[in-house]
Design a protein around this motif. Structure first.
Motif, PDB file in Angstrom:
ATOM      1  N   ASP A  62       0.811  -1.219   0.000  1.00 35.57           N
ATOM      2  CA  ASP A  62       0.000   0.000   0.000  1.00 35.57           C
ATOM      3  C   ASP A  62       0.844   1.269   0.000  1.00 35.57           C
ATOM      4  O   ASP A  62       0.335   2.369   0.206  1.00 35.57           O
ATOM      5  CB  ASP A  62      -0.957   0.010   1.198  1.00 35.57           C
ATOM      6  CG  ASP A  62      -0.231   0.122   2.544  1.00 35.57           C
ATOM      7  OD1 ASP A  62       1.021   0.018   2.560  1.00 35.57           O
ATOM      8  OD2 ASP A  62      -0.914   0.314   3.572  1.00 35.57           O
ATOM      9  N   SER A  63       2.159   1.137  -0.212  1.00 32.65           N
ATOM     10  CA  SER A  63       3.097   2.275  -0.229  1.00 32.65           C
ATOM     11  C   SER A  63       3.134   3.021   1.099  1.00 32.65           C
ATOM     12  O   SER A  63       3.511   4.194   1.151  1.00 32.65           O
ATOM     13  CB  SER A  63       2.750   3.265  -1.357  1.00 32.65           C
ATOM     14  OG  SER A  63       2.850   2.650  -2.607  1.00 32.65           O
ATOM     15  N   ALA A  85      18.680  -1.583   8.954  1.00 29.37           N
ATOM     16  CA  ALA A  85      18.629  -1.632   7.492  1.00 29.37           C
ATOM     17  C   ALA A  85      17.276  -1.221   6.935  1.00 29.37           C
ATOM     18  O   ALA A  85      17.168  -0.825   5.767  1.00 29.37           O
ATOM     19  CB  ALA A  85      18.976  -3.042   7.009  1.00 29.37           C
ATOM     20  N   ARG A  86      16.213  -1.292   7.756  1.00 27.64           N
ATOM     21  CA  ARG A  86      14.868  -0.989   7.262  1.00 27.64           C
ATOM     22  C   ARG A  86      14.523   0.491   7.395  1.00 27.64           C
ATOM     23  O   ARG A  86      13.464   0.928   6.954  1.00 27.64           O
ATOM     24  CB  ARG A  86      13.835  -1.813   8.041  1.00 27.64           C
ATOM     25  CG  ARG A  86      13.672  -1.346   9.475  1.00 27.64           C
ATOM     26  CD  ARG A  86      12.618  -2.104  10.259  1.00 27.64           C
ATOM     27  NE  ARG A  86      12.551  -1.677  11.638  1.00 27.64           N
ATOM     28  CZ  ARG A  86      11.921  -0.593  12.069  1.00 27.64           C
ATOM     29  NH1 ARG A  86      11.293   0.185  11.205  1.00 27.64           N
ATOM     30  NH2 ARG A  86      11.918  -0.278  13.349  1.00 27.64           N
ATOM     31  N   ARG A  87      15.388   1.277   8.011  1.00 21.78           N
ATOM     32  CA  ARG A  87      15.045   2.672   8.313  1.00 21.78           C
ATOM     33  C   ARG A  87      15.195   3.574   7.093  1.00 21.78           C
ATOM     34  O   ARG A  87      15.811   3.201   6.102  1.00 21.78           O
ATOM     35  CB  ARG A  87      15.867   3.157   9.507  1.00 21.78           C
ATOM     36  CG  ARG A  87      15.493   2.357  10.752  1.00 21.78           C
ATOM     37  CD  ARG A  87      16.225   2.735  12.001  1.00 21.78           C
ATOM     38  NE  ARG A  87      15.780   1.870  13.096  1.00 21.78           N
ATOM     39  CZ  ARG A  87      14.760   2.136  13.901  1.00 21.78           C
ATOM     40  NH1 ARG A  87      14.084   3.258  13.759  1.00 21.78           N
ATOM     41  NH2 ARG A  87      14.418   1.278  14.857  1.00 21.78           N
ATOM     42  N   ASP A  88      14.600   4.774   7.174  1.00 22.07           N
ATOM     43  CA  ASP A  88      14.486   5.615   5.982  1.00 22.07           C
ATOM     44  C   ASP A  88      15.778   6.280   5.547  1.00 22.07           C
ATOM     45  O   ASP A  88      16.252   6.090   4.430  1.00 22.07           O
ATOM     46  CB  ASP A  88      13.367   6.653   6.159  1.00 22.07           C
ATOM     47  CG  ASP A  88      13.498   7.475   7.432  1.00 22.07           C
ATOM     48  OD1 ASP A  88      14.518   7.346   8.148  1.00 22.07           O
ATOM     49  OD2 ASP A  88      12.577   8.275   7.726  1.00 22.07           O
ATOM     50  N   GLU A 127       8.830   1.814  -0.774  1.00 23.15           N
ATOM     51  CA  GLU A 127       8.274   1.088   0.372  1.00 23.15           C
ATOM     52  C   GLU A 127       7.221   1.933   1.082  1.00 23.15           C
ATOM     53  O   GLU A 127       6.121   1.472   1.373  1.00 23.15           O
ATOM     54  CB  GLU A 127       9.393   0.738   1.368  1.00 23.15           C
ATOM     55  CG  GLU A 127      10.285  -0.400   0.943  1.00 23.15           C
ATOM     56  CD  GLU A 127      11.462  -0.565   1.881  1.00 23.15           C
ATOM     57  OE1 GLU A 127      12.044  -1.657   1.891  1.00 23.15           O
ATOM     58  OE2 GLU A 127      11.815   0.401   2.599  1.00 23.15           O
ATOM     59  N   ASP A 128       7.593   3.163   1.387  1.00 26.27           N
ATOM     60  CA  ASP A 128       6.735   4.053   2.163  1.00 26.27           C
ATOM     61  C   ASP A 128       6.813   5.450   1.548  1.00 26.27           C
ATOM     62  O   ASP A 128       7.798   6.162   1.728  1.00 26.27           O
ATOM     63  CB  ASP A 128       7.181   4.077   3.631  1.00 26.27           C
ATOM     64  CG  ASP A 128       6.334   4.982   4.507  1.00 26.27           C
ATOM     65  OD1 ASP A 128       5.425   5.645   3.972  1.00 26.27           O
ATOM     66  OD2 ASP A 128       6.582   5.030   5.729  1.00 26.27           O
ATOM     67  N   ALA A 129       5.777   5.829   0.810  1.00 24.29           N
ATOM     68  CA  ALA A 129       5.800   7.096   0.087  1.00 24.29           C
ATOM     69  C   ALA A 129       5.879   8.310   1.008  1.00 24.29           C
ATOM     70  O   ALA A 129       6.308   9.387   0.583  1.00 24.29           O
ATOM     71  CB  ALA A 129       4.571   7.203  -0.817  1.00 24.29           C
ATOM     72  N   LEU A 130       5.469   8.146   2.273  1.00 25.06           N
ATOM     73  CA  LEU A 130       5.568   9.285   3.184  1.00 25.06           C
ATOM     74  C   LEU A 130       7.021   9.711   3.370  1.00 25.06           C
ATOM     75  O   LEU A 130       7.302  10.866   3.692  1.00 25.06           O
ATOM     76  CB  LEU A 130       4.946   8.947   4.544  1.00 25.06           C
ATOM     77  CG  LEU A 130       4.785  10.119   5.510  1.00 25.06           C
ATOM     78  CD1 LEU A 130       3.843  11.174   4.939  1.00 25.06           C
ATOM     79  CD2 LEU A 130       4.276   9.653   6.869  1.00 25.06           C
ATOM     80  N   ARG A 131       7.959   8.777   3.151  1.00 28.81           N
ATOM     81  CA  ARG A 131       9.384   9.117   3.263  1.00 28.81           C
ATOM     82  C   ARG A 131       9.782  10.205   2.272  1.00 28.81           C
ATOM     83  O   ARG A 131      10.762  10.922   2.486  1.00 28.81           O
ATOM     84  CB  ARG A 131      10.224   7.860   3.036  1.00 28.81           C
ATOM     85  CG  ARG A 131      10.113   6.856   4.173  1.00 28.81           C
ATOM     86  CD  ARG A 131      10.771   5.537   3.816  1.00 28.81           C
ATOM     87  NE  ARG A 131      10.744   4.612   4.953  1.00 28.81           N
ATOM     88  CZ  ARG A 131      11.022   3.323   4.861  1.00 28.81           C
ATOM     89  NH1 ARG A 131      11.336   2.796   3.681  1.00 28.81           N
ATOM     90  NH2 ARG A 131      10.985   2.551   5.936  1.00 28.81           N
ATOM     91  N   GLY A 187       4.742  10.687  -7.262  1.00 25.37           N
ATOM     92  CA  GLY A 187       3.343  10.412  -7.579  1.00 25.37           C
ATOM     93  C   GLY A 187       2.679   9.487  -6.581  1.00 25.37           C
ATOM     94  O   GLY A 187       1.451   9.507  -6.416  1.00 25.37           O
ATOM     95  N   GLN A 188       3.482   8.689  -5.872  1.00 24.02           N
ATOM     96  CA  GLN A 188       2.931   7.762  -4.881  1.00 24.02           C
ATOM     97  C   GLN A 188       2.384   8.470  -3.645  1.00 24.02           C
ATOM     98  O   GLN A 188       1.709   7.850  -2.817  1.00 24.02           O
ATOM     99  CB  GLN A 188       3.993   6.742  -4.455  1.00 24.02           C
ATOM    100  CG  GLN A 188       4.391   5.789  -5.565  1.00 24.02           C
ATOM    101  CD  GLN A 188       5.272   4.663  -5.046  1.00 24.02           C
ATOM    102  OE1 GLN A 188       5.029   4.107  -3.988  1.00 24.02           O
ATOM    103  NE2 GLN A 188       6.305   4.340  -5.800  1.00 24.02           N
ATOM    104  N   LEU A 189       2.656   9.760  -3.545  1.00 17.33           N
ATOM    105  CA  LEU A 189       2.084  10.513  -2.418  1.00 17.33           C
ATOM    106  C   LEU A 189       0.559  10.497  -2.467  1.00 17.33           C
ATOM    107  O   LEU A 189      -0.099  10.727  -1.448  1.00 17.33           O
ATOM    108  CB  LEU A 189       2.586  11.956  -2.435  1.00 17.33           C
ATOM    109  CG  LEU A 189       4.042  12.154  -1.989  1.00 17.33           C
ATOM    110  CD1 LEU A 189       4.509  13.566  -2.295  1.00 17.33           C
ATOM    111  CD2 LEU A 189       4.200  11.839  -0.505  1.00 17.33           C
ATOM    112  N   ALA A 190      -0.001  10.214  -3.620  1.00 17.34           N
ATOM    113  CA  ALA A 190      -1.458  10.120  -3.744  1.00 17.34           C
ATOM    114  C   ALA A 190      -2.018   8.982  -2.893  1.00 17.34           C
ATOM    115  O   ALA A 190      -3.211   8.965  -2.590  1.00 17.34           O
ATOM    116  CB  ALA A 190      -1.844   9.921  -5.209  1.00 17.34           C
TER     117      ALA A 190
END
Length: 444
Positions: free
Chosen positions: A94-95, A112-115, A156-160, A188-191
């Protein structure tokens, strides 16, 4: 390197150790220490599972804030410390959220998973800093760099994407090249991100000390969530009053203001109606009649879409609406504006006008003198405790009821007329005077 930790944090380390586990400070609090900024929140990662953390901190208040993803909040001596089990995350379909989380005993897997590298530094009182991704060097170089593959981090996470811009704006750091490309290519994934999450990041971003550079350099990215920025970029005003295009003027003006969301939002939107209202006269000079009203509509609609609080929307709307209105520099005018806006918002309006003027051509900065006199008059009116609102009026509804005026609308009408007379200094704010005037104003 040894950090000076609050007592509750020291207790958390010792309690984990006494139970056979190891904890690390991680993320923003470590970054803040390295930036010589006092941390306000303390997050820890540990090899203990959620069940083991709950058992370890028996006797303390433990909140299961995100236990499904391995997070609990422990309250120690009134301080909330968020603790999360080391984890490996699955895909983000779900991004925004990982589809699955796998707990691990390995700190390196967790980091390793951090932004960003500046948020992937861990700290232990005995082991010191654990920095596998060069975050310490990036802090020294003032760089925002994604951990590992930045494209993967952003998808992975568009909020990043917004977090990266926010860190750059707030810290005054530059985006590392590959990270910047990843942000731009995936914006564009910010949508897919909720309005509330976007607003939370933007509230911090617009208050950053480096907001001008981010607005001007990353307009296309910000334009995904605030599309009205796009027409303003490179829109030449063709006016002797202005030395910048609309968006540059906006960005320059924003940095003149105190870092308060309502002020920064108001300045961000104050001229965004200009592209829609632009006309050119016979001499080729640009004009923007009605742009304040158009900008107010844009501000209210966009902030509503971002789920910003209704109080902030109203404050921003009024500041945008009145930012270009001429205000006479006299006491009567000051009192009228105090009545219309309240003291805090009137002071905000003066700040907006000052910032707007500072971002215009230097030969028109003389208007700053009248704003200074206006502010001095405002201080004087407040110091004199002058009457500019109904609560300051020497009479109230009960006094009018005592005169036999029973109708609520009539009472309201008379009180407003009395207040207008006092503000305009037609008569004094004295009870006897106002009672006699109320008798005259009473409808037969």
């Amino acid at each position: 390197m040894r950090l000076s930790l609050p007592k509750p944090v020291e207790k958390a380390f010792k309690r984990l150790e006494s139970c056979g586990f190891c904890g690390y400070l991680v993320g923003g609090c470590v970054r803040d220490y390295l930036l010589d900024t006092p941390p306000t929140d303390f997050d820890m990662t540990t090899d203990a599972t959620p069940a083991e953390m709950i058992a370890c901190f028996a006797g303390f208040r433990v909140l299961e804030t995100g236990i499904r993803h391995g997070t609990v909040t422990v309250i120690i001596d009134g301080m909330a410390i968020e603790m999360t089990t080391h984890r490996i995350e699955g895909d983000y379909s779900d991004s925004r959220h990982p589809d699955a989380v796998q707990f691990t005993r390995n700190l390196v897997d967790d980091l390793a998973r951090r932004d960003f590298t500046i948020n992937a530094i861990a700290y232990h009182p005995q082991k010191g800093l654990i920095d596998h991704y060069g975050g310490v060097v990036d802090i020294k170089k003032k760089i925002i760099r994604g951990v590992g593959d930045p494209h993967k981090r952003m998808t992975e996470d568009a909020l990043r994407i917004l977090r990266g811009l926010r860190f750059a704006a707030v810290l005054g750091f530059a985006l590392e090249g590959q990270t910047q490309r990843a942000i731009r290519q995936n914006c564009g994934q910010l949508a897919n991100i909720s309005a509330e999450r976007i607003a939370a990041e933007l509230n911090k971003l617009i208050c950053g000390k480096n907001v001008k550079a981010i607005i001007l350099e990353e307009t296309a990215v910000l334009g995904v969530v605030i599309p009205e920025l796009l027409p303003a970029k490179n829109f030449e005003q063709q006016s002797p009053y202005h030395c910048y295009d609309v968006l540059t003027h906006t960005a320059v003006a924003m940095e003149t203001l105190a870092p308060l969301p309502r002020l920064r939002w108001a300045m961000l939107f104050h001229d965004l109606g200009k592209p829609q209202t632009f006309t050119r006269d016979a001499a080729g000079v640009g004009h923007f009649e009605g742009h304040s009203k158009c900008s107010e509509v844009i501000a209210r609609e966009r902030l509503r879409a971002l789920r910003i609080s209704s109080v902030t929307i109203d404050q921003v709307g009024l500041l945008v609406k009145y930012h270009g209105v001429h205000i006479d520099v006299d006491k009567k005018s000051v009192k009228r504006w105090l009545n219309r806006l309240s003291e805090p918002l009137f002071r905000d309006l003066i700040a907006i006008k000052r910032g707007d003027n500072l971002a215009k051509a230097s030969q028109y900065h003389s208007r700053l003198e009248s704003l200074q006199r206006l502010e001095a008059l405002l201080d004087q009116v407040i110091a004199e405790k002058a009457c500019f609102s109904l609560k300051d009026l020497a009479v109230n509804g009960h006094d009018l009821i005592g005169l036999g005026i029973k109708n609520g609308e009539e009472i309201g009408r008379i009180l407003k007329l009395l207040l207008t007379g006092v503000i305009d200094e037609v008569y004094q704010n004295e009870k006897e005077v106002l009672i006699e005037k109320a008798k005259e104003l009473r409808r037969c």
